[in-house]
Design a protein around this motif. Structure first.
Motif, PDB file in Angstrom:
ATOM      1  N   ASP A 235      -1.094   5.755  -4.820  1.00 51.47           N
ATOM      2  CA  ASP A 235       0.201   5.190  -5.201  1.00 51.47           C
ATOM      3  C   ASP A 235       0.751   5.796  -6.480  1.00 51.47           C
ATOM      4  O   ASP A 235       1.972   5.809  -6.694  1.00 51.47           O
ATOM      5  N   ALA A 236      -0.138   6.273  -7.336  1.00 55.04           N
ATOM      6  CA  ALA A 236       0.341   6.905  -8.571  1.00 55.04           C
ATOM      7  C   ALA A 236       1.234   8.100  -8.275  1.00 55.04           C
ATOM      8  O   ALA A 236       2.140   8.425  -9.050  1.00 55.04           O
ATOM      9  N   VAL A 237       1.016   8.725  -7.123  1.00 56.33           N
ATOM     10  CA  VAL A 237       1.855   9.856  -6.707  1.00 56.33           C
ATOM     11  C   VAL A 237       2.992   9.390  -5.800  1.00 56.33           C
ATOM     12  O   VAL A 237       4.167   9.686  -6.041  1.00 56.33           O
ATOM     13  N   LEU A 238       2.646   8.622  -4.762  1.00 61.11           N
ATOM     14  CA  LEU A 238       3.637   8.262  -3.747  1.00 61.11           C
ATOM     15  C   LEU A 238       4.668   7.265  -4.252  1.00 61.11           C
ATOM     16  O   LEU A 238       5.754   7.160  -3.678  1.00 61.11           O
ATOM     17  N   LEU A 239       4.349   6.503  -5.303  1.00 60.59           N
ATOM     18  CA  LEU A 239       5.311   5.547  -5.860  1.00 60.59           C
ATOM     19  C   LEU A 239       5.948   6.043  -7.146  1.00 60.59           C
ATOM     20  O   LEU A 239       6.690   5.297  -7.803  1.00 60.59           O
ATOM     21  N   HIS A 240       5.660   7.283  -7.512  1.00 60.38           N
ATOM     22  CA  HIS A 240       6.285   7.854  -8.708  1.00 60.38           C
ATOM     23  C   HIS A 240       7.790   7.986  -8.470  1.00 60.38           C
ATOM     24  O   HIS A 240       8.225   8.406  -7.376  1.00 60.38           O
ATOM     25  N   PRO A 241       8.638   7.626  -9.444  1.00 56.47           N
ATOM     26  CA  PRO A 241      10.091   7.651  -9.209  1.00 56.47           C
ATOM     27  C   PRO A 241      10.651   9.011  -8.834  1.00 56.47           C
ATOM     28  O   PRO A 241      11.707   9.100  -8.204  1.00 56.47           O
ATOM     29  N   VAL A 242       9.975  10.103  -9.221  1.00 58.00           N
ATOM     30  CA  VAL A 242      10.446  11.451  -8.871  1.00 58.00           C
ATOM     31  C   VAL A 242       9.581  12.052  -7.771  1.00 58.00           C
ATOM     32  O   VAL A 242      10.069  12.423  -6.692  1.00 58.00           O
ATOM     33  N   ALA A 243       8.273  12.150  -8.026  1.00 59.05           N
ATOM     34  CA  ALA A 243       7.370  12.746  -7.040  1.00 59.05           C
ATOM     35  C   ALA A 243       7.370  11.968  -5.734  1.00 59.05           C
ATOM     36  O   ALA A 243       7.290  12.552  -4.643  1.00 59.05           O
ATOM     37  N   GLY A 244       7.481  10.641  -5.825  1.00 57.73           N
ATOM     38  CA  GLY A 244       7.482   9.824  -4.617  1.00 57.73           C
ATOM     39  C   GLY A 244       8.669  10.126  -3.719  1.00 57.73           C
ATOM     40  O   GLY A 244       8.537  10.217  -2.490  1.00 57.73           O
ATOM     41  N   LEU A 245       9.853  10.301  -4.309  1.00 56.64           N
ATOM     42  CA  LEU A 245      11.038  10.632  -3.519  1.00 56.64           C
ATOM     43  C   LEU A 245      10.939  12.030  -2.923  1.00 56.64           C
ATOM     44  O   LEU A 245      11.374  12.266  -1.792  1.00 56.64           O
ATOM     45  N   GLY A 326       0.417   2.612   6.327  1.00 55.95           N
ATOM     46  CA  GLY A 326       0.814   1.745   5.228  1.00 55.95           C
ATOM     47  C   GLY A 326       1.885   2.336   4.348  1.00 55.95           C
ATOM     48  O   GLY A 326       2.153   1.817   3.255  1.00 55.95           O
ATOM     49  N   TYR A 327       2.537   3.413   4.824  1.00 53.63           N
ATOM     50  CA  TYR A 327       3.512   4.113   3.981  1.00 53.63           C
ATOM     51  C   TYR A 327       4.912   3.500   4.058  1.00 53.63           C
ATOM     52  O   TYR A 327       5.707   3.659   3.122  1.00 53.63           O
ATOM     53  N   MET A 328       5.237   2.791   5.129  1.00 52.77           N
ATOM     54  CA  MET A 328       6.591   2.279   5.307  1.00 52.77           C
ATOM     55  C   MET A 328       7.002   1.368   4.150  1.00 52.77           C
ATOM     56  O   MET A 328       8.122   1.452   3.641  1.00 52.77           O
ATOM     57  N   ALA A 329       6.105   0.465   3.738  1.00 49.73           N
ATOM     58  CA  ALA A 329       6.432  -0.442   2.638  1.00 49.73           C
ATOM     59  C   ALA A 329       6.657   0.342   1.347  1.00 49.73           C
ATOM     60  O   ALA A 329       7.518  -0.011   0.536  1.00 49.73           O
ATOM     61  N   PHE A 449      13.911  -8.935  -4.554  1.00 55.13           N
ATOM     62  CA  PHE A 449      13.189  -8.067  -3.614  1.00 55.13           C
ATOM     63  C   PHE A 449      11.693  -8.189  -3.891  1.00 55.13           C
ATOM     64  O   PHE A 449      11.183  -7.618  -4.856  1.00 55.13           O
ATOM     65  N   LEU A 450      11.001  -8.964  -3.059  1.00 57.45           N
ATOM     66  CA  LEU A 450       9.561  -9.146  -3.186  1.00 57.45           C
ATOM     67  C   LEU A 450       8.904  -8.463  -1.996  1.00 57.45           C
ATOM     68  O   LEU A 450       9.268  -8.725  -0.846  1.00 57.45           O
ATOM     69  N   LEU A 451       7.948  -7.596  -2.250  1.00 52.13           N
ATOM     70  CA  LEU A 451       7.343  -6.796  -1.192  1.00 52.13           C
ATOM     71  C   LEU A 451       5.852  -6.689  -1.428  1.00 52.13           C
ATOM     72  O   LEU A 451       5.409  -6.353  -2.529  1.00 52.13           O
ATOM     73  N   GLN A 452       5.078  -7.006  -0.401  1.00 49.56           N
ATOM     74  CA  GLN A 452       3.631  -6.844  -0.467  1.00 49.56           C
ATOM     75  C   GLN A 452       3.258  -5.462   0.070  1.00 49.56           C
ATOM     76  O   GLN A 452       3.592  -5.112   1.196  1.00 49.56           O
ATOM     77  N   LEU A 453       2.584  -4.666  -0.772  1.00 49.06           N
ATOM     78  CA  LEU A 453       2.178  -3.326  -0.370  1.00 49.06           C
ATOM     79  C   LEU A 453       0.782  -3.387   0.231  1.00 49.06           C
ATOM     80  O   LEU A 453      -0.187  -3.687  -0.465  1.00 49.06           O
ATOM     81  N   PRO A 454       0.652  -3.091   1.532  1.00 48.09           N
ATOM     82  CA  PRO A 454      -0.681  -3.124   2.144  1.00 48.09           C
ATOM     83  C   PRO A 454      -1.526  -1.949   1.673  1.00 48.09           C
ATOM     84  O   PRO A 454      -1.005  -0.916   1.230  1.00 48.09           O
ATOM     85  N   ASP A 455      -2.833  -2.102   1.751  1.00 49.96           N
ATOM     86  CA  ASP A 455      -3.718  -0.993   1.421  1.00 49.96           C
ATOM     87  C   ASP A 455      -3.569   0.114   2.467  1.00 49.96           C
ATOM     88  O   ASP A 455      -3.228  -0.135   3.622  1.00 49.96           O
ATOM     89  N   TYR A 456      -3.832   1.334   2.020  1.00 48.58           N
ATOM     90  CA  TYR A 456      -3.809   2.454   2.961  1.00 48.58           C
ATOM     91  C   TYR A 456      -4.997   2.357   3.909  1.00 48.58           C
ATOM     92  O   TYR A 456      -6.092   1.939   3.522  1.00 48.58           O
TER      93      TYR A 456
END
Length: 638
Positions: A235-245, A326-329, A449-456
């Motif tokens: 998630d440190a990569v995939l949820l990064h505001p720049v790298a994630g996009l 688990g990437y959709m969320a 906006f409340l969202l539960q992120l499932p484990d990969y």
């Protein structure tokens, strides 16, 4: 009403003539549907609950000792408080409030063994209903791998219900659950208790239930000293505001490139099959109306759509894998800021992404959005997403008019054009939502906006295979029903009335289809459409891909000896590039899908929003086609 898949007669006899009625209930992303697939395999039926567009999944299976079971996979829910249409259906089925659905005799509350907080709260809610039930700890192998130890005996005693483990994605992962069901059915299902006047829990009651769930976790679950960190590292990569996009858009880009590159060989094979069938029909049938109907109406019409099945399956493959992983969320989380700026709720991303496959499930998926205004905004722009029904139109025109060459580093020009068409739909959706936010809902506020992120987790090949099978079956069923019936009508319009004696022009020039096409010519001439395209647009109102089949029929009947054998070559010989580009622009925005409009009517409860969608999309389609055609003509492409 649709019924679940029938259990074989021998198994019903082994069960005393009656199959046990069981329902699976649980939070979203707990592996409930994967467990349903593991139990039922292909013996399942997918339909809608009567009167609503909530998906109903039912199926049958046989226990190791030969006992028949019918199982219902209820929509995911976090609570019986039921704030969304999906949760309302799950609650009403459990409470026996749906007259169309037999109340379940036993509940299996499926929980994610790696994160029990919300699942245990739901189990505590269900416990007071009086329906016999058990807690199923799914993904038990992942929990053990992470060092999470669950004392199932202590948890069972505290909850007052059986607790069993399962691993839905493994072949033998349901052995313990099936053994439990065999023992339960051998003794006979316990009778439900009568609960007087059940009331939905309010916020205070839910807080009390959550505290009780947390207390049970503290008593019965031992967490590892060092928490599992693989998900957080990813998630440190995939949820990064720049790298994630960057990763998100790279995934989408690869998806659209794959739609062309991976599908070419199977598409050629399907095309060759229908060509061979046409040759066989001409060999064994005499020249006349029967041959024309079979070859020009059925084979060239339906075959021109079926050939795109590989591309649609590839698109669904990516969506199913990303969802299972688990990437959709995460994608919804990344897009929240962009969506919010355009007036859309963060949760709108998942319905809009689902609309890439088909706008109908995408519109239905808006039920996960609690606020009515946010749900309406998403419904109104979902049809602008490039659904799989547009793929036959896009690939036909791109393949005929766009050169098949690499632009840079192995990136194909055709795939790049396809990506651009998808991007146009996305940008248009954001712009329309932004305008509506300023004009229609200026004072409205977003819900939090409340969202539960499932484990990969690794995608289940079995679940993906079943998903692809179901979607391929739906597409082929549509080709065999809706598209076939439309092709019968188109063939009749193109063949009747018969040309007069001594006619010098092709027979189709004297047909009803030609009359209709020429009648509409003044309307569509400014955007470069000829009468054949005008004819194809009419049945295309039922479904966009029908237009391709209609073109296949029209040009097959009117073909001359000098025309190429395949439809793309025929179009390239008869259309200008300006006309082709205008038709692409038209289909980016056109509201040509009666099923989508009907779904909007059912989801919004009236025709007002349907009329708004139809009018604004039709205006966008005509306006964009007009601008595209005129600019292309000025550039010398007319």
């Amino acid at each position: 009403m649709a019924h679940c898949a029938e259990v074989p007669e021998r198994t019903v006899a082994a069960a005393g003539g009656k199959a046990a009625q069981i329902a699976l209930i649980g939070n979203p992303n707990c592996g409930k549907t994967a467990l349903f697939n593991a139990l039922t395999g292909s013996r399942q039926h997918v339909a809608n609950y009567p009167g609503v567009t909530v998906e109903r999944k039912a199926g049958g299976f046989v226990t190791p000792e030969g006992r028949a079971v019918r199982v219902l996979d209820l929509p995911g829910t976090y609570s019986l408080r039921a704030r969304s249409p999906d949760e309302v259906i799950a609650r009403d089925v459990v409470l026996g409030r749906l007259s169309s659905e037999q109340p379940p005799e036993f509940l299996l509350c499926v929980a994610d063994a790696t994160d029990l907080r919300l699942s245990l709260r739901l189990a505590l809610e269900l416990r007071v209903l009086g329906t016999p039930m058990a807690l199923v700890l799914n993904m038990a192998d992942i929990a053990r791998h992470r060092g999470i130890l669950i004392d199932t005996d202590k948890l069972s005693a505290a909850l007052g219900m059986p607790v069993v483990s399962s691993v839905a994605v493994r072949k033998a992962g349901t052995k313990e659950l099936l053994g439990f069901l065999d023992g339960l059915l051998a003794q006979g299902l316990p009778a439900p208790e009568k609960i007087p006047d059940w009331q939905a829990p309010d916020r205070h009651a839910l807080r009390d239930l959550q505290r009780e769930a947390d207390r049970l976790i503290a008593q019965c679950v031992t967490m590892p000293v060092q928490p599992y960190t693989a998900t957080s590292r990813i998630d440190a990569v995939l949820l990064h505001p720049v790298a994630g996009l960057v990763v998100l858009f790279a995934i989408l880009f690869v998806m659209f490139q794959a739609v062309f590159t991976w599908a070419q060989a199977p598409m050629d094979a399907i095309s060759n099959l229908f060509d061979w069938l046409g040759v066989m029909a001409a060999h064994y049938l005499p020249d006349g109306p029967v041959l024309s109907f079979i070859r020009d109406g059925v084979l060239n019409g339906v075959g021109s759509v079926v050939v795109f099945l590989p591309q649609i399956l590839i698109l669904f493959f990516f969506i199913l894998v990303l969802e299972d992983f688990g990437y959709m969320a995460r994608a919804a989380f990344l897009m929240d800021r962009i969506m919010g700026g355009a007036g859309l709720h963060g949760r709108a991303f998942i319905p809009l992404l689902s609309s890439f496959a088909c706008a109908i499930p995408g519109i239905m998926a808006t039920r996960v959005i609690d606020g009515r205004r946010d749900r309406l905004a998403t419904i109104l722009v979902a049809p602008l997403m490039t659904c799989s029904a547009r793929i036959p139109v896009y690939t036909l025109i791109i393949g005929a008019f766009i050169p098949n060459r690499d632009v840079f580093w192995g990136v194909q020009l055709q795939g790049l054009v396809m990506f651009g068409l998808y991007a146009m739909g996305i940008v248009a959706a954001l712009c329309v939502s932004f305008i509506m936010k300023r004009l229609v809902w200026r004072k409205a506020q977003h819900d939090p906006f409340l969202l539960q992120l499932p484990d990969y987790k690794l995608p289940s090949p079995r679940s993906i295979a079943i998903g692809l099978y179901q979607r391929g079956k739906i597409f082929l069923h549509r080709a065999g029903t809706t598209i076939f019936s439309m092709m019968v009508v188109i063939w009749a319009l193109c063949s009747l009335p018969l040309p007069p004696k001594g006619a010098t022009h092709p027979a189709i020039d004297y047909s009803a289809a030609a009359w209709i096409g020429h009648f509409l010519a003044p309307v569509f001439a400014p955007i470069g459409f000829n009468w054949q395209i005008n004819v194809a647009l009419i049945p295309g109102m039922a479904a966009r891909e029908v237009a391709v089949a209609a073109l296949g029929t029209v040009y097959s009947i009117s073909a001359s000896a000098d025309d190429p054998g395949h439809l793309g070559g025929v179009l390239a010989a008869h259309w200008s590039i300006a006309t082709a580009l205008a038709l692409l622009a038209w289909y980016v925005f056109s509201p040509q899908c009666a099923s989508t409009l009907a779904t909007i009517r059912r989801e919004t409860g009236g025709w007002r929003w349907v009329a708004l969608v139809f009018v604004y999309m039709l205006a966008l389609a005509y306006g964009s086609a007009f601008i595209t055609y005129q600019l292309a003509c000025l550039a010398g492409l007319g």
